[in-house]
Scaffold this active site. Structure first.
Site, PDB file in Angstrom:
ATOM      1  N   THR A  18      62.695   1.499   7.312  1.00 47.35           N
ATOM      2  CA  THR A  18      63.035   2.620   6.438  1.00 47.35           C
ATOM      3  C   THR A  18      62.205   3.866   6.693  1.00 47.35           C
ATOM      4  O   THR A  18      61.079   3.792   7.202  1.00 47.35           O
ATOM      5  CB  THR A  18      62.841   2.184   4.967  1.00 47.35           C
ATOM      6  N   ASP A  19      62.763   4.998   6.294  1.00 47.71           N
ATOM      7  CA  ASP A  19      62.016   6.258   6.339  1.00 47.71           C
ATOM      8  C   ASP A  19      60.902   6.286   5.298  1.00 47.71           C
ATOM      9  O   ASP A  19      60.028   7.166   5.347  1.00 47.71           O
ATOM     10  CB  ASP A  19      62.954   7.446   6.121  1.00 47.71           C
ATOM     11  N   TYR A  68      57.088  -0.061  -1.820  1.00 46.44           N
ATOM     12  CA  TYR A  68      58.213  -0.347  -0.932  1.00 46.44           C
ATOM     13  C   TYR A  68      57.889   0.073   0.503  1.00 46.44           C
ATOM     14  O   TYR A  68      58.032  -0.711   1.449  1.00 46.44           O
ATOM     15  CB  TYR A  68      59.467   0.373  -1.420  1.00 46.44           C
ATOM     16  N   LYS A  83      57.176  -2.450   3.768  1.00 47.79           N
ATOM     17  CA  LYS A  83      58.036  -2.337   4.946  1.00 47.79           C
ATOM     18  C   LYS A  83      57.193  -2.074   6.193  1.00 47.79           C
ATOM     19  O   LYS A  83      57.461  -2.635   7.269  1.00 47.79           O
ATOM     20  CB  LYS A  83      59.072  -1.231   4.756  1.00 47.79           C
ATOM     21  N   TRP A 139      68.694   6.806   3.980  1.00 40.89           N
ATOM     22  CA  TRP A 139      69.796   7.306   3.149  1.00 40.89           C
ATOM     23  C   TRP A 139      71.119   6.599   3.488  1.00 40.89           C
ATOM     24  O   TRP A 139      72.156   7.239   3.662  1.00 40.89           O
ATOM     25  CB  TRP A 139      69.948   8.814   3.307  1.00 40.89           C
TER      26      TRP A 139
END
Length: 234
Positions: free
Chosen positions: A21-22, A46, A50, A71
């Protein structure tokens, strides 16, 4: 959990594709697209977990592809696009933050890239195993293939092309969805607190995955148009 998957995949001598994820970024005031070698500065649990998962996979050393994306939306499940379209039916106005910038990603586009990766892995391993078989006399094909490394293992970024805020994203959802009865009001992040702190800027640089796998990355508006067309036909 990612570490356990990596251990199992190493034992099976297979490829682990891990979607990250970003959210591993965001703690520093970035203003240029994030490359894979940029140090992760997550702002919440989060993002930290990750990032820890990524490091665990790399430490195990299995064949792996860690794909950071951002997104995500599609015509399936719960996601931002479907939520916004649903809310317009019951609300005269929606308030959306405008000071968080990134790039929407159509899950179908990400799926196509993952299929490309799997095909490439299969081809490279097959070619390497075939060549190795002539140099080694061992009891089985599986044993001959063990020890061959996948040359493209590593971290990659993938999202659609372009940049927008959540407000811009929603505005385009309204436009493509033909929404005219619901107003859209921009908000600052501090006006809309959330349990998980989102990165203010998390645009991902896709140069590495484009060059390595020779993939075309669609512009985010074009992919959004495709998704909304599918939703309109359901």
């Amino acid at each position: 959990a990612p570490e356990n998957l990596a251990v199992a995949m190493k034992e099976a001598d297979g490829l682990l594709v891990h979607v990250s994820t970003d959210y591993v970024f965001g703690g520093d005031p970035y203003n240029t697209p994030c490359t894979e070698d940029r140090t992760g500065t997550p702002t919440g649990v989060y993002g930290r977990t990750k990032l820890d998962g990524e490091k665990a996979i790399q430490a195990v050393g299995c064949h792996h592809l860690i794909i950071r994306t951002a997104w995500l939306y599609s015509e399936f499940g719960k996601n931002f696009v479907k939520t916004m379209l649903a809310l317009t039916a019951s609300r005269p106005q929606l308030n959306v933050v405008f000071d968080q910038v990134g790039t929407p990603t159509y899950a179908l586009d990400l799926a196509h890239v993952i299929i490309t990766v799997l095909d490439d892995y299969s081809s490279e391993m097959h070619a390497g195993c075939h060549s190795f078989a002539y140099a080694q006399v061992t009891p089985s094909i599986a044993e001959r293939c063990r020890g061959i490394s996948y040359s493209k293992s590593g971290i990659y970024h993938y999202s659609n092309l372009g940049v927008c805020s959540w407000y811009d994203f929603t505005k385009m959802i309204f436009t493509l969805g033909g929404i005219t009865t619901c107003r859209l009001r921009p908000l600052h992040t501090d006006e809309y607190p959330t349990p998980a702190a989102r990165p203010h800027y998390s645009v991902l640089d896709k140069t590495k995955i484009k060059q390595t796998y020779d993939v075309m990355v669609p512009y985010w508006v074009d992919s959004l148009k495709e998704c909304i067309a599918v939703l309109g036909n359901q």
